[in-house]
Each structure stands twice: as C-alpha cells, then as structure tokens.
Design a protein around this motif. Structure first.
Motif, mmCIF file in Angstrom:
data_model
loop_
_atom_site.group_PDB
_atom_site.id
_atom_site.type_symbol
_atom_site.label_atom_id
_atom_site.label_comp_id
_atom_site.label_asym_id
_atom_site.label_seq_id
_atom_site.Cartn_x
_atom_site.Cartn_y
_atom_site.Cartn_z
ATOM 1 N N LEU A 31 0.810 -1.210 0.000
ATOM 2 C CA LEU A 31 0.000 0.000 0.000
ATOM 3 C C LEU A 31 0.850 1.269 0.000
ATOM 4 O O LEU A 31 0.310 2.363 -0.168
ATOM 5 N N TYR A 32 2.163 1.119 0.197
ATOM 6 C CA TYR A 32 3.005 2.280 0.478
ATOM 7 C C TYR A 32 4.058 2.508 -0.596
ATOM 8 O O TYR A 32 4.427 1.616 -1.348
ATOM 9 N N ASP A 33 4.546 3.758 -0.566
ATOM 10 C CA ASP A 33 5.604 4.178 -1.464
ATOM 11 C C ASP A 33 6.761 4.700 -0.618
ATOM 12 O O ASP A 33 6.606 4.972 0.576
ATOM 13 N N ALA A 34 7.923 4.831 -1.217
ATOM 14 C CA ALA A 34 9.096 5.374 -0.521
ATOM 15 C C ALA A 34 9.154 6.883 -0.706
ATOM 16 O O ALA A 34 8.583 7.437 -1.651
ATOM 17 N N SER A 60 11.931 8.546 -1.306
ATOM 18 C CA SER A 60 12.912 8.889 -2.332
ATOM 19 C C SER A 60 13.501 7.612 -2.905
ATOM 20 O O SER A 60 13.302 6.518 -2.368
ATOM 21 N N ALA A 61 14.265 7.764 -3.967
ATOM 22 C CA ALA A 61 14.931 6.608 -4.578
ATOM 23 C C ALA A 61 16.123 6.161 -3.756
ATOM 24 O O ALA A 61 16.597 5.032 -3.903
ATOM 25 N N ILE A 62 16.602 7.019 -2.873
ATOM 26 C CA ILE A 62 17.770 6.692 -2.060
ATOM 27 C C ILE A 62 17.393 5.827 -0.866
ATOM 28 O O ILE A 62 18.018 4.798 -0.600
ATOM 29 N N ASP A 63 16.351 6.252 -0.150
ATOM 30 C CA ASP A 63 15.865 5.480 1.000
ATOM 31 C C ASP A 63 14.519 4.892 0.618
ATOM 32 O O ASP A 63 13.533 5.609 0.462
ATOM 33 N N THR A 64 14.467 3.579 0.458
ATOM 34 C CA THR A 64 13.248 2.919 -0.036
ATOM 35 C C THR A 64 12.328 2.447 1.079
ATOM 36 O O THR A 64 11.454 1.616 0.857
ATOM 37 N N GLY A 120 14.759 16.642 9.010
ATOM 38 C CA GLY A 120 15.757 15.590 8.967
ATOM 39 C C GLY A 120 15.315 14.281 9.588
ATOM 40 O O GLY A 120 16.151 13.462 9.989
ATOM 41 N N ALA A 121 14.021 14.047 9.670
ATOM 42 C CA ALA A 121 13.511 12.816 10.275
ATOM 43 C C ALA A 121 13.759 11.627 9.359
ATOM 44 O O ALA A 121 13.822 11.760 8.129
ATOM 45 N N THR A 122 13.915 10.449 9.941
ATOM 46 C CA THR A 122 14.008 9.230 9.142
ATOM 47 C C THR A 122 12.615 8.903 8.615
ATOM 48 O O THR A 122 11.601 9.306 9.196
ATOM 49 N N PRO A 123 12.515 8.186 7.497
ATOM 50 C CA PRO A 123 11.194 7.838 6.970
ATOM 51 C C PRO A 123 10.324 7.102 7.988
ATOM 52 O O PRO A 123 9.120 7.361 8.065
ATOM 53 N N LEU A 124 10.925 6.200 8.779
ATOM 54 C CA LEU A 124 10.142 5.448 9.751
ATOM 55 C C LEU A 124 9.595 6.360 10.841
ATOM 56 O O LEU A 124 8.415 6.279 11.204
#
Length: 575
Positions: free
Chosen positions: A149-152, A154-158, A245-249
């Motif tokens: 259901l989800y997308d990343a 950016s292409a760097i951090d998937t 600057g947060a991490t995606p998680l």
C-alpha cells in the motif's frame, strides 16, 4: 453504501436459523447448536437480552405466507419512501459529514469470513481490523505487513512511509468547464487489472483501488475523502523528512499518530456532536478525555452490534442527497447520485479512474459559507436511487432497493422491533432522567412537517402505512430510527434518543473498550488541532494550510508541554 458484507449477513442468518429451530423444538442444545448460536448472537447484540424478542413477521393472509406478506408490505412501503428532490430546507449538517460517517463506520470493524471451515464444519466471523477508530481504512496494518500500500520517500531510501497517489483520467466531455487548472487533483492509487493477471468482466475500466479497505471506493465522495487523507499524511511525512531531517520510519509513525488523533477528535467532538442528541452525547462523551458517565457500563466490542450495523447506522441513507455540486463546473447542473455512485470500482461498469473534472471541491461540502451544500434531514424520505432503484439483492438473488433491504434485514436477522429497543434504551438511560418516548401507531406516520415538505409522496406513504397496522406497532429498527429522527431529532437535524444511544454506544465502545495497545497510534485529546472535519480535510492542501501551519500542528501534538510554555510566554495560540 453498506457497512457489512454479504458473507457476514448470510453467516448471521444461518446462526439465527439454528438458534430459532433448536429453541422452538425444545431439543437439547448440542455443540454448535442453540447454545453456540445463542452465545454468538448475544455477543453481537447491544442488548443481549433482546435476542429472544425478535420482530414478528406479519400474519399470513390469503395465499401469502408470513414471509411473503411481509415482503409485499415492505415493497409497497419502501417504494413510497421517496423524497423526489432535495428540499430547500436541508439539515444543518454539511454534505461531507454523510460520507465521513460512512468512512468512520467502515473503520470501526471490517468483518469477513476467514479461512477454511473448522472442525465443526462452520466458518467463523473475525475482525479484519481493530475496533479503536485507528484509521485502518487508510493505514491497513502498516507498512511492515501491508507494504504494497506504500511508497518510498525517495529513490535513495526505499523505506515505505507514504502513499502512492493516482492520477485522474481524461476530462469528461459532457462537463463544459475545466477545473483544477494546476493539475493538483488526485485519484486513489489503482491497479490496471486488464491484462492476463486478472480478468474483470463487464467493466469500462478494469482498475482496482490499491487501498486497505476497498469499501472506501464505494462512491466518488467517499473515495475523494480517502484520497484527501492520503494527501494529508504524505504532506506530514514529506515535511518532517525535508525540513526536520527525520528518518522515513519516524516521520511515518509521527504522521500516523497525529492524523489518527485528529481523526478521533473529529469523530467524537464534531461528527458525533452533530448527529447525536445533546443529552446522549453528554452521557457517552461529556467527561474528561471524552469519557462520559455512560461509557463505564459498556462492553468491549467483538464486532459491530447488530442493532447498529443493520439498524441505527442506516440513518445515513436519509442524509444522502439526490444531486451534488461537485465543483464549480456543476453549480448550474449538479451531478446526480447515480453519477456519484458510478465512480467506483465496487460496481460493474464502474467509471474509474475518476475524471479530472469530477475532482471534489471540498469548499462545496464543508464549511459555513453560502456555497456549501447540506445533507438531507434524517427521515424516511430517501433519494430516488436508495428508495426505488434496485442497487442490491436478497440472498436468493432477487433484485431489491436499499430501502427494502434495510427493513427486510431486520426481520430476516430477527432483530427486535424499534419499539422493543426503545424500551430497553429507556431503561438504560433511566438514571439520567432522559425521556425516551416509544413511538407507535400514528407516531410512525410521516410528521406534519414532512407532509408539508414532501406533499403528495408523503400522503401516499401515510396511506400505505395505514394499510399495514402491524408495521406501525412493530416497526423494523432501521425505519424506526429514521422516523424517530424526524419526530424527536429536531425535525431530522440529528438522531432521536434511540438512534443516538445505539450510535453513541457503538462509537464509545470502539474508542474506550479496547486493548490499550490498539489506542497507541493516536490519542483522543482536547488539545489536538485541527478539531473539525473542515480542518482535517484542509490539511491535504498547502493553499489552505501552509507548511508552517502544518508543522505547528505537529509540533504542538508531539511536544504539548513545550507548546504550552510558548503560549504562556508569547501569547501564541497553542490549542
């Protein structure tokens, strides 16, 4: 526009048959027989003691059996539950709340039959989602389990953390003026199922929504509401990653907690306040952290109470308009409900993806200015598509209208009559001093205001109801709730005491009678902002809520103590 599934309905019918047959025969209870079926049914009733008091079928007459006569009566009655136009004096509730309520009811519990039959040879009915109003219809089980259901970001951090957004289809040539010239409109993400992977017969456009709960693609307005929530989540995630600057998680978890908290606040402090009688709202939600005195007596939900899912929740059908001004292109010629329903992958020949000039302009559905459309008053006069068009069918395949099925399911499932439930609600609220009148006989006929409002069709409904006096004495719960709202709910602006109690008890149980782990995704607090549906939807659009404002909302949610200190020091608004 339902809240359950046919498989659940059929399972419940079978359980009711087993229970009724063993109880009437006097046979000893056997495993999976009367005792097992009775326990299941009682567990799914808000008033378990009423399982043995089902509404009676109408008496046989001539060659007609009780079932046949009851169905003939319901066909005659439901065909006259017709409000052929949207009255000029609509309710006080903006039109968006009709579909926000549908989304919230989907979110409470999604029931389905899972897996293979067990040792008893019977399927079990389990919850597909939790019951804590946790935005499961948006987030599913989260990116760890439902990564598809989800997308990343950016292409760097998937790391999956945001939602892919679908693009609308080409413009509808029948709509003259183009809308959304900046191309900002979006549709739900969809999968092209037209190839060898999945053949879908009878569809103009073979697309399926890539969403947690496909029922939220039931109609244009509901799917656009889900789309707005996706956009709001994506803005929250992108803002944290880009500016903080947060991490995606971390960005995902904070966005989810914040959006869920805002959503819960809107459900309780905006939607419920509009729909419930003030006294019943105070009973369930008028206390610290929205825990009113009445919530302590409620049981945890294993699933939606039948009095709610097949009774009180059907009040929303009374709010549905015949026509909607979707955006500026429709100000002179509003779109019909049939067109609204056609933009859905839930129906054969569904017209999806949504056309670019059918994108919903929310300023016409929420807010307080003159262009906002309002929902119809809650009552027994429904839009044409719900009252007469056969959008659904009985279990034997007979095409039926939604109005017919709303009433027939009350008999088929053995729900208590509206009058029986009204007496139980009166007893439950006796200590509060709230009066709960039991409507019967002439009280079930259209009110004087509805006769004046709907004229000929209201007089026709009066005639047909008088022809079936059993219906006036033992009224199907779904119809009773509609009629009670028109008589005791401020002329249909809100529910009456019985409808308010059932809906309020269901939502309060979903929020407060659940495992604490299920509440961790978001709190329910007076401090969270925004606090109404317009504010929730506006977060999807940076023209209405800037990045700076959105960051302020999130910061005050994550650091409430620090925000309070800022408020005391500078006078800035912190809540």
């Amino acid at each position: 526009m339902g809240h359950g599934s046919d498989s659940t309905y059929e399972t419940l019918i079978n359980q009711r048959r087993v229970y009724d047959s063993t109880r009437s025969s006097g046979c000893p209870a056997s495993p999976g027989g009367q005792m097992g079926a009775g326990e299941v049914l009682r567990g799914r009733h808000l008033f378990p003691e009423l399982v043995d008091k089902p509404i009676a079928l109408m008496a046989a007459q001539g060659d007609d059996t009780p079932v046949e006569r009851t169905q003939k009566a319901l066909e005659a009655i439901s065909s006259r539950m017709l409000g052929p136009r949207d009255p000029d004096d609509g309710s006080e509730t903006p039109a968006a709340y009709t579909y926000f309520g549908q989304f919230a009811f989907h979110d409470i519990v999604f029931s389905r039959v899972f897996g293979a039959a067990g040792a008893s040879g019977k399927h079990s009915v389990d919850n597909a989602v939790t019951v804590g109003l946790d935005l499961s219809g948006l987030y599913g089980r989260g990116p760890t389990v439902d990564a598809h259901l989800y997308d990343a970001a950016s292409a760097i951090d998937t790391t999956p953390c945001r939602f892919p957004m679908g693009l609308p289809a080409v413009a509808d040539p029948t709509v003259i003026r183009a809308v959304d010239p900046g191309g900002r409109g979006r549709d739900l993400p969809r999968i092209d199922a037209g190839g060898a992977f999945l053949a879908v017969c009878g569809r103009k456009s073979p697309y399926r929504p890539l969403v947690a709960d496909p029922r939220n693609d039931d109609n244009l307005i509901l799917s656009q509401l889900l789309c707005a929530l996706m956009q709001a989540h994506n803005r929250l995630v992108d803002l944290q990653i880009r500016d903080q600057g947060a991490t995606p998680l971390d960005a995902f978890e904070r966005a989810r907690a914040f959006l869920t908290s805002v959503y819960r606040r809107v459900v309780v402090d905006d939607y419920m306040r509009r729909i419930l009688s003030p006294a019943v709202w105070e009973h369930f939600f008028g206390g610290p952290d929205f825990r009113g005195p009445g919530f302590a007596r409620l049981r945890p939900l294993s699933d939606l109470p039948l009095e709610f899912s097949f009774g009180a929740s059907r009040f929303a059908h009374g709010m549905v308009r015949n026509r909607y001004r979707i955006n500026q292109s429709f100000d002179e010629n509003p779109g019909t409900l049939r067109q609204i329903l056609s933009f859905s992958s839930q129906r054969s020949n569904g017209d999806v993806p949504v056309r670019e000039n059918w994108i919903v302009d929310w300023s016409r559905f929420v807010g307080g200015d003159a262009q906002v459309q309002h929902a119809r008053r809650i009552g027994p006069f429904l839009a044409l598509e719900l009252a007469t068009v056969t959008h659904t069918s009985d279990l034997d395949g007979t095409p039926r209208s939604i109005a017919f099925m709303d009433c027939w399911r009350c008999y088929h499932l053995g729900l208590p009559s509206g009058q029986t439930v009204a007496k139980a609600v009166g007893e439950a609220l006796a200590a509060t001093g709230l009066d709960v009148p039991v409507l019967t006989g002439p009280d079930i006929l259209p009110s004087a205001r509805n006769v004046a409002r709907h004229g000929y069709v209201a007089k026709e409904l009066v005639k047909i109801l008088q022809a079936y006096p059993e219906f006036l004495a033992q009224t199907p719960l779904s119809y009773y709730i509609l009629q009670e709202a028109s008589v005791l709910g401020d002329d249909g602006n809100r529910l009456g005491p019985v409808g308010s109690y059932i809906v309020g008890a269901t939502v309060a149980s979903a929020l407060f009678k659940t495992d604490e782990n299920e509440m961790r995704a978001g709190s329910l607090s007076l401090a969270v902002e925004p606090n109404d549906l317009p504010g929730l939807i506006r977060m999807a659009d940076d023209r209405l809520v800037t990045d700076e404002q959105l960051a302020g909302y999130l910061d005050r949610f994550i650091h409430p103590a620090r925000s309070a200190r800022v408020h005391r020091r500078t006078g800035d608004i912190a809540s």
